[in-house]
Design an enzyme around this catalytic site. Structure first.
Site, short mmCIF file in Angstrom:
data_model
loop_
_atom_site.label_atom_id
_atom_site.label_comp_id
_atom_site.label_asym_id
_atom_site.label_seq_id
_atom_site.Cartn_x
_atom_site.Cartn_y
_atom_site.Cartn_z
N ARG A 236 27.50 35.19 6.54
CA ARG A 236 26.90 35.43 7.85
C ARG A 236 25.40 35.65 7.65
O ARG A 236 24.99 36.35 6.73
CB ARG A 236 27.52 36.64 8.54
CG ARG A 236 28.97 36.45 8.96
CD ARG A 236 29.08 35.48 10.14
NE ARG A 236 30.47 35.31 10.61
CZ ARG A 236 31.30 34.37 10.20
NH1 ARG A 236 30.89 33.51 9.28
NH2 ARG A 236 32.51 34.29 10.69
N GLU A 265 20.60 30.98 14.89
CA GLU A 265 21.00 29.58 14.71
C GLU A 265 21.07 28.86 16.06
O GLU A 265 21.77 29.33 16.95
CB GLU A 265 22.37 29.52 14.02
CG GLU A 265 22.36 30.13 12.62
CD GLU A 265 23.73 30.19 11.98
OE1 GLU A 265 23.83 30.52 10.80
OE2 GLU A 265 24.74 29.88 12.68
N HIS A 284 24.55 25.35 8.62
CA HIS A 284 25.87 25.93 8.93
C HIS A 284 26.96 24.86 8.92
O HIS A 284 27.73 24.69 9.87
CB HIS A 284 25.84 26.65 10.29
CG HIS A 284 26.87 27.73 10.39
ND1 HIS A 284 26.63 28.93 11.00
CD2 HIS A 284 28.16 27.79 9.95
CE1 HIS A 284 27.72 29.69 10.95
NE2 HIS A 284 28.66 29.01 10.32
#
Length: 317
Positions: A236, A265, A284
Site C-alpha cells: 500500500r 493514485e 499499480h
C-alpha cells in the site's frame, strides 16, 4: 435483481467476460464512476461491485435497496464496513487471487535494479553494443542476489511466497511478523523492525495498512537502513512517506526504491518520486496479470452467486 459494477474497466478492460454474472441478474457495467455519480448509478441496485469507487457511510445511507457490496479486490478499505453492517448489507472481498502475480512483480522490480535488462536493451536498440570495442560492456553495477539478506515485513500469503522465491535465489530471509518463531518455515529468521532494516540488503513490504503501519518507512527508519539497500513496496502506498523516500534517494541514503503503489493514485505530475533516476515506479499493476484477473472475476462472481443462494462466502466481518 439489478447488479451494478461501478468501475469494471480495471478488472476487465474487454479481454474477459461478465457473462456468468449476467446469468444472476440484470447487469450494468460502468467503466469508471466519479464520486458524485456513485449514488445515482447504484440507486436501483441490490448488488454493487466496486474496486476503487468508495462506498462510505454517506453513500450507503442513500442506497436503501442495496443488500450486497462485492469488492473486486482483497483490500476493502473503500467500503465503510460498520455502516454497511448497520444497514444489513453483506460485504465480500476476493482473497489471495493475486499472490503469485504480486510476488512475481517483487522480483521483476528487484531484478530491474540488480541487472538493468531494460536499460541495456534500450541502449542496444540504439547501437551501443554494435559500436562497442569489446565483446561486452556494462555501465551500471551488476549484483548477485545469492547470499544477500531479504527483509520481509509481513508474512501473509504474498510475504510467504516472496520468502520462498528469495530462498530459491539463495538469499537469507528475515521477517517481521506476529507469527511465533517456532512456526516459521525452515531457514526464515524472525526479526524486529530495527534489526530487519539495519541488516537487510533488500526490504519488501507486505503488511496491511493500519494506524500502526502508516508511514512505517519514514526519515528516521530510513536512516536505520543500509545506504546500499533496495526498498520494495507492492503493498500500500501509505506504508511509506513518499517525500522522505525521495529525499533519501536524492542524498544517496537509499540505493533504490521500487514501488507498484503510491500514496495518491494516479500521482500528480510533480510527484517527488517520478523523476528520481533510482526510483522504479509501476502503475499499480502487480495484481493485473490476465491469470490473476481471471481468478478475481471467477471468485467475485462465485461470491455473488453464493449470496443470491443464501450462503454468502468471503464475507468481511
Amino acid at each position: 435483481m439489478k447488479i451494478v459494477i461501478l468501475d469494471g474497466y480495471s478488472t476487465n478492460p474487454g479481454d474477459l467476460s461478465w457473462e456468468e454474472l449476467e446469468k444472476l441478474g440484470d447487469v450494468t457495467v460502468y467503466d469508471r464512476t466519479k464520486p458524485d455519480e456513485t449514488v445515482a448509478r447504484a440507486a436501483d441496485a441490490t448488488i454493487v461491485l466496486t474496486n476503487k469507487v468508495v462506498l462510505g457511510r454517506e453513500e450507503i445511507e442513500q442506497l436503501p435497496r442495496l443488500q450486497y457490496i462485492g469488492v473486486l479486490a482483497t483490500g476493502y478499505n473503500v467500503v465503510d464496513i460498520k455502516a454497511a453492517h448497520e444497514h444489513g448489507i453483506v460485504v465480500t472481498n476476493v482473497p489471495a487471487y493475486s499472490t503469485e502475480s504480486v510476488a512475481q512483480m517483487v522480483f521483476a522490480h528487484l531484478l530491474t535494479v540488480t541487472n538493468r535488462t531494460e536499460h541495456y536493451a534500450v541502449q542496444n536498440r540504439q547501437g551501443r553494443w554494435s559500436d562497442n570495442p569489446d565483446f561486452c560492456y556494462w555501465d551500471t553495477p551488476l549484483q548477485e542476489l545469492a547470499g544477500k539478506t531479504m527483509g520481509i515485513v509481513g508474512l501473509g500469503n504474498i510475504g510467504s511466497r516472496v520468502a520462498q522465491i528469495a530462498q530459491a535465489f539463495g538469499m537469507k530471509v528475515k521477517v517481521l511478523t506476529s507469527k511465533h518463531a517456532d512456526v516459521l518455515p525452515l531457514g526464515i529468521q524472525k526479526a524486529g523492525l530495527t534489526e530487519l532494516l539495519s541488516t537487510s540488503d533488500v526490504v519488501t513490504l507486505h503488511c496491511p495498512l493500519t494506524d500502526e503501519t502508516h508511514h512505517l518507512i519514514h526519515a528516521d527508519t530510513l536512516r536505520i537502513m543500509k545506504p546500499t539497500a533496495i526498498l520494495i513496496n507492492t503493498g500500500r502506498g501509505p506504508l511509506v512517506n513518499d517525500t522522505d523516500i525521495a529525499e533519501a534517494l536524492r542524498t544517496n541514503r537509499l540505493a533504490a526504491y521500487c514501488a507498484d503503489v503510491l500514496t495518491e493514485e494516479p500521482p500528480k505530475a510533480d510527484h517527488p518520486l517520478l523523476n528520481q533516476s533510482n526510483a522504479f515506479i509501476t502503475p499499480h499493476i502487480a495484481w493485473a496479470t490476465r491469470e490473476a484477473r481471471i481468478r478475481l472475476l471467477q471468485t467475485a462472481i462465485a461470491n455473488v452467486s453464493a449470496f443470491v443462494n443464501g450462503s454468502p462466502q468471503n464475507a468481511v466481518k
